[in-house]
Motif scaffolding. Sequence first.
Motif, short mmCIF file in Angstrom:
data_model
loop_
_atom_site.label_atom_id
_atom_site.label_comp_id
_atom_site.label_asym_id
_atom_site.label_seq_id
_atom_site.Cartn_x
_atom_site.Cartn_y
_atom_site.Cartn_z
N HIS A 26 0.83 -1.21 0.00
CA HIS A 26 0.00 0.00 0.00
C HIS A 26 0.86 1.26 0.00
O HIS A 26 0.56 2.22 -0.71
N PHE A 27 1.92 1.24 0.79
CA PHE A 27 2.83 2.39 0.82
C PHE A 27 3.49 2.57 -0.55
O PHE A 27 3.54 3.68 -1.08
N TYR A 28 3.99 1.48 -1.11
CA TYR A 28 4.70 1.55 -2.39
C TYR A 28 3.79 2.08 -3.50
O TYR A 28 4.21 2.88 -4.33
N LEU A 29 2.54 1.65 -3.50
CA LEU A 29 1.61 2.06 -4.56
C LEU A 29 0.82 3.32 -4.17
O LEU A 29 -0.18 3.64 -4.82
N GLY A 30 1.28 4.02 -3.17
CA GLY A 30 0.56 5.18 -2.66
C GLY A 30 0.19 6.23 -3.69
O GLY A 30 -0.87 6.85 -3.59
N ASN A 31 1.02 6.44 -4.68
CA ASN A 31 0.72 7.44 -5.71
C ASN A 31 -0.25 6.94 -6.76
O ASN A 31 -0.74 7.71 -7.58
N ASP A 32 -0.53 5.63 -6.75
CA ASP A 32 -1.36 5.03 -7.79
C ASP A 32 -2.77 4.69 -7.35
O ASP A 32 -3.58 4.25 -8.17
N VAL A 33 -3.06 4.88 -6.08
CA VAL A 33 -4.40 4.55 -5.58
C VAL A 33 -4.91 5.68 -4.71
O VAL A 33 -4.12 6.44 -4.12
N PRO A 34 -6.22 5.81 -4.60
CA PRO A 34 -6.79 6.85 -3.74
C PRO A 34 -6.39 6.66 -2.27
O PRO A 34 -6.15 5.54 -1.81
N ARG A 35 -6.34 7.75 -1.55
CA ARG A 35 -5.90 7.74 -0.15
C ARG A 35 -6.72 6.78 0.71
O ARG A 35 -6.18 6.07 1.55
N ARG A 36 -8.03 6.72 0.51
CA ARG A 36 -8.88 5.86 1.34
C ARG A 36 -8.50 4.39 1.17
O ARG A 36 -8.58 3.60 2.10
N ILE A 37 -8.04 4.01 -0.03
CA ILE A 37 -7.59 2.64 -0.27
C ILE A 37 -6.20 2.44 0.30
O ILE A 37 -5.91 1.43 0.94
N ARG A 38 -5.34 3.39 0.08
CA ARG A 38 -3.96 3.31 0.56
C ARG A 38 -3.90 3.13 2.07
O ARG A 38 -3.06 2.42 2.60
N ASP A 39 -4.82 3.76 2.79
CA ASP A 39 -4.80 3.72 4.25
C ASP A 39 -5.37 2.43 4.83
O ASP A 39 -5.24 2.20 6.03
N ASP A 40 -6.01 1.61 4.02
CA ASP A 40 -6.62 0.37 4.51
C ASP A 40 -5.82 -0.84 4.03
O ASP A 40 -6.06 -1.37 2.94
N ALA A 41 -4.87 -1.27 4.84
CA ALA A 41 -4.00 -2.38 4.45
C ALA A 41 -4.56 -3.74 4.89
O ALA A 41 -3.85 -4.73 4.92
N SER A 42 -5.86 -3.80 5.18
CA SER A 42 -6.50 -5.07 5.51
C SER A 42 -6.64 -5.91 4.24
O SER A 42 -6.36 -5.44 3.13
N LEU A 43 -7.11 -7.12 4.39
CA LEU A 43 -7.38 -7.97 3.22
C LEU A 43 -8.37 -7.28 2.29
O LEU A 43 -8.15 -7.19 1.07
N SER A 44 -9.44 -6.77 2.85
CA SER A 44 -10.45 -6.08 2.06
C SER A 44 -9.86 -4.86 1.35
O SER A 44 -10.13 -4.62 0.17
N GLY A 45 -9.06 -4.10 2.07
CA GLY A 45 -8.43 -2.92 1.47
C GLY A 45 -7.46 -3.28 0.37
O GLY A 45 -7.36 -2.57 -0.65
N THR A 46 -6.75 -4.39 0.53
CA THR A 46 -5.80 -4.81 -0.50
C THR A 46 -6.54 -5.29 -1.74
O THR A 46 -6.11 -5.03 -2.87
N LEU A 47 -7.67 -5.95 -1.56
CA LEU A 47 -8.48 -6.34 -2.72
C LEU A 47 -9.03 -5.09 -3.42
O LEU A 47 -9.08 -5.04 -4.65
N SER A 48 -9.38 -4.09 -2.65
CA SER A 48 -9.81 -2.81 -3.25
C SER A 48 -8.67 -2.16 -4.01
O SER A 48 -8.88 -1.57 -5.08
N LEU A 49 -7.47 -2.27 -3.47
CA LEU A 49 -6.29 -1.75 -4.16
C LEU A 49 -6.13 -2.44 -5.52
O LEU A 49 -5.90 -1.78 -6.54
N MET A 50 -6.28 -3.76 -5.53
CA MET A 50 -6.16 -4.50 -6.79
C MET A 50 -7.25 -4.08 -7.77
O MET A 50 -6.99 -3.89 -8.96
N ASP A 51 -8.49 -3.92 -7.27
CA ASP A 51 -9.58 -3.45 -8.12
C ASP A 51 -9.26 -2.09 -8.72
O ASP A 51 -9.53 -1.83 -9.89
N SER A 52 -8.68 -1.22 -7.91
CA SER A 52 -8.30 0.11 -8.40
C SER A 52 -7.27 0.00 -9.52
O SER A 52 -7.35 0.73 -10.52
#
Length: 96
Positions: A26-52
Amino acid sequence: MDSLRLRGIIVKLQDRLSNDDRKRLHFYLGNDVPRRIRDDASLSGTLSLMDSLFDQDKINEKDFTFLINAFNEIQCIDAVKLLREHLRQIQSNGLN
């Protein structure tokens, strides 16, 4: 169909990531995803990161080198191996 297969691999990959791995991703991809996704490093948040990443077309069923490179940079070697193997399968199927 290929998109479903890649998404399945990403779900399997999530089981192999530690909480620290997720935080680094999440930290590494911080510039590529919205802040609300970046701040949620849970399983659900990481799946949201992938969706993004799918939504932005940074990864898709034919090209997910962006994700391979990200995992390589944060030293998640197991994730890199899994994704590279899938990439090799896709490339060999495309040649056959």
